[in-house]
Write a protein that holds these residues in place. Structure first.
Motif, PDB file in Angstrom:
ATOM      1  N   UNK A 224       0.757  -0.930   0.513  1.00 19.09           N
ATOM      2  CA  UNK A 224       0.330  -0.049  -0.229  1.00 19.09           C
ATOM      3  C   UNK A 224       0.860   1.137   0.041  1.00 19.09           C
ATOM      4  N   UNK A 225       1.331   1.326   0.965  1.00 17.43           N
ATOM      5  CA  UNK A 225       2.608   2.411   0.913  1.00 17.43           C
ATOM      6  C   UNK A 225       3.239   2.981  -0.287  1.00 17.43           C
ATOM      7  N   UNK A 226       4.097   1.364  -1.419  1.00 14.35           N
ATOM      8  CA  UNK A 226       4.929   1.465  -2.519  1.00 14.35           C
ATOM      9  C   UNK A 226       3.734   2.581  -3.502  1.00 14.35           C
ATOM     10  N   UNK A 227       2.130   1.991  -3.732  1.00 10.45           N
ATOM     11  CA  UNK A 227       1.326   1.903  -4.383  1.00 10.45           C
ATOM     12  C   UNK A 227       0.784   3.222  -3.922  1.00 10.45           C
ATOM     13  N   UNK A 228       1.219   4.095  -2.904  1.00 10.28           N
ATOM     14  CA  UNK A 228       0.511   5.604  -2.922  1.00 10.28           C
ATOM     15  C   UNK A 228       1.937   5.946  -3.508  1.00 10.28           C
ATOM     16  N   UNK A 229       3.444   6.241  -2.676  1.00  9.66           N
ATOM     17  CA  UNK A 229       4.399   6.257  -3.472  1.00  9.66           C
ATOM     18  C   UNK A 229       4.217   6.289  -4.442  1.00  9.66           C
ATOM     19  N   UNK A 230       3.878   5.585  -5.480  1.00 11.81           N
ATOM     20  CA  UNK A 230       4.462   5.575  -7.075  1.00 11.81           C
ATOM     21  C   UNK A 230       3.041   6.826  -7.384  1.00 11.81           C
ATOM     22  N   UNK A 231       2.267   7.030  -6.693  1.00  9.17           N
ATOM     23  CA  UNK A 231       0.725   7.450  -7.194  1.00  9.17           C
ATOM     24  C   UNK A 231       1.639   8.997  -7.119  1.00  9.17           C
ATOM     25  N   UNK A 232       1.929   9.220  -5.737  1.00  8.23           N
ATOM     26  CA  UNK A 232       2.173  10.727  -5.995  1.00  8.23           C
ATOM     27  C   UNK A 232       3.345  11.372  -6.758  1.00  8.23           C
TER      28      UNK A 232
ATOM     29  N   UNK B  67      -3.769   9.607 -16.036  1.00  5.84           N
ATOM     30  CA  UNK B  67      -5.009   7.983 -16.187  1.00  5.84           C
ATOM     31  C   UNK B  67      -3.909   6.843 -15.581  1.00  5.84           C
ATOM     32  N   UNK B  68      -2.475   7.466 -15.485  1.00  6.57           N
ATOM     33  CA  UNK B  68      -1.801   6.348 -14.612  1.00  6.57           C
ATOM     34  C   UNK B  68      -2.193   6.567 -12.771  1.00  6.57           C
ATOM     35  N   UNK B  69      -2.115   7.893 -12.968  1.00  2.00           N
ATOM     36  CA  UNK B  69      -2.535   8.057 -10.539  1.00  2.00           C
ATOM     37  C   UNK B  69      -3.774   7.558 -11.065  1.00  2.00           C
ATOM     38  N   UNK B  70      -4.603   7.791 -11.544  1.00  2.00           N
ATOM     39  CA  UNK B  70      -5.689   7.044 -11.343  1.00  2.00           C
ATOM     40  C   UNK B  70      -5.854   5.478 -10.973  1.00  2.00           C
ATOM     41  N   UNK B  71      -5.633   5.449 -12.113  1.00  4.82           N
ATOM     42  CA  UNK B  71      -5.133   3.684 -12.056  1.00  4.82           C
ATOM     43  C   UNK B  71      -5.022   2.507 -10.790  1.00  4.82           C
TER      44      UNK B  71
END
Length: 245
Positions: free
Chosen positions: A175-183, A189-193
């Motif tokens: 979860x932490x890693x996905x959050x960092x990638x999103x930020x 579109x990639x951020x929404x994914x």
């Protein structure tokens, strides 16, 4: 009267870090035991809406396509049995009366959980004791957020492993890693994914049971002017409000 939809969140915290709620199946069982429609009708007097265990329902990026979790007592009992959950014991659910409906939600949930075989004793604490001794530490307790902020806001404040207000002590490196990638992603579109992935994980694994969202209700006389239109805590920013003669 002015009614602002889905303004307050009053989730229950099921601490997954260790102990009785460490098994994801136990948390899922309790989420399946709650009758969300009944909670909204009885606790909120209908002034609210059913939620799906994901904080940030007002966010345009909120994952509305994740199927709504509904009550399933048979599955809840099976999950508890599979997890070896001790249904002979009684478990404390700690709450406070800081806001209307909070303690009532705990009492109704305790009644509903008993139908799944889980015996819950509601303990009401004085506000100071609750925030000093239970918040961020308890294994089963109510909390509330007087705002319906974004998915990112709640993830960063309450669900990252090192978040200062990680109410459930949840620690999920993926979860932490996905959050960092999103930020760190500029592509919308990639951020929404990635934000969708965050919500999928929160829905399936987090330490929250968010049964509903309460509407914000404001009462004011006809002479009151320029009431704030912001949701959540913004509703009490009354610096520009005035009284006509």
């Amino acid at each position: 009267m002015r009614r602002g939809p889905t303004d307050w969140a009053m989730p229950m915290v099921l601490r997954p870090a260790a102990g009785r709620f460490a098994a994801g199946g136990v948390r899922e069982a309790l989420r399946l035991a709650v009758d969300r429609d009944a909670m909204v009708k009885q606790v909120l007097s209908g002034y609210g809406s059913v939620a799906n265990d994901i904080l940030g329902t007002g966010d345009p990026a909120f994952a509305k396509d994740i199927p709504q979790r509904t009550r399933d007592l048979a599955k809840a009992r099976q999950l508890l049995a599979d997890a070896g959950f001790d249904t002979s014991k009684t478990y404390d659910l700690i709450t406070t009366e800081d806001i209307a409906g909070l303690a009532e939600s705990a009492t109704l949930f305790a009644t509903q959980a008993r139908e799944a075989g889980v015996k819950i004793n509601v303990v009401k604490q004085d506000s100071k004791v609750f925030w000093d001794a239970t918040w961020l530490k308890g294994t089963l307790y109510t909390t509330y957020w007087g705002t319906n902020d974004s998915v990112v806001f709640f993830a960063s404040k309450t669900m990252l492993s090192d978040a200062g207000q990680n109410e459930s002590g949840w620690n999920e490196p993926a979860f932490d890693e996905t959050y960092r990638k999103a930020m760190g992603t500029a592509d919308a579109a990639e951020r929404d994914k990635l934000l969708h992935q965050l919500q999928e994980t929160e829905f399936a694994e987090s330490g929250y049971l968010l049964w509903g969202m309460a509407d914000g209700i404001d009462l004011a006389g006809a002479a009151v002017r320029d009431l704030p239109k912001l949701p959540g805590y913004g509703r009490v920013q009354l610096e520009k409000t005035w009284l006509a003669r």
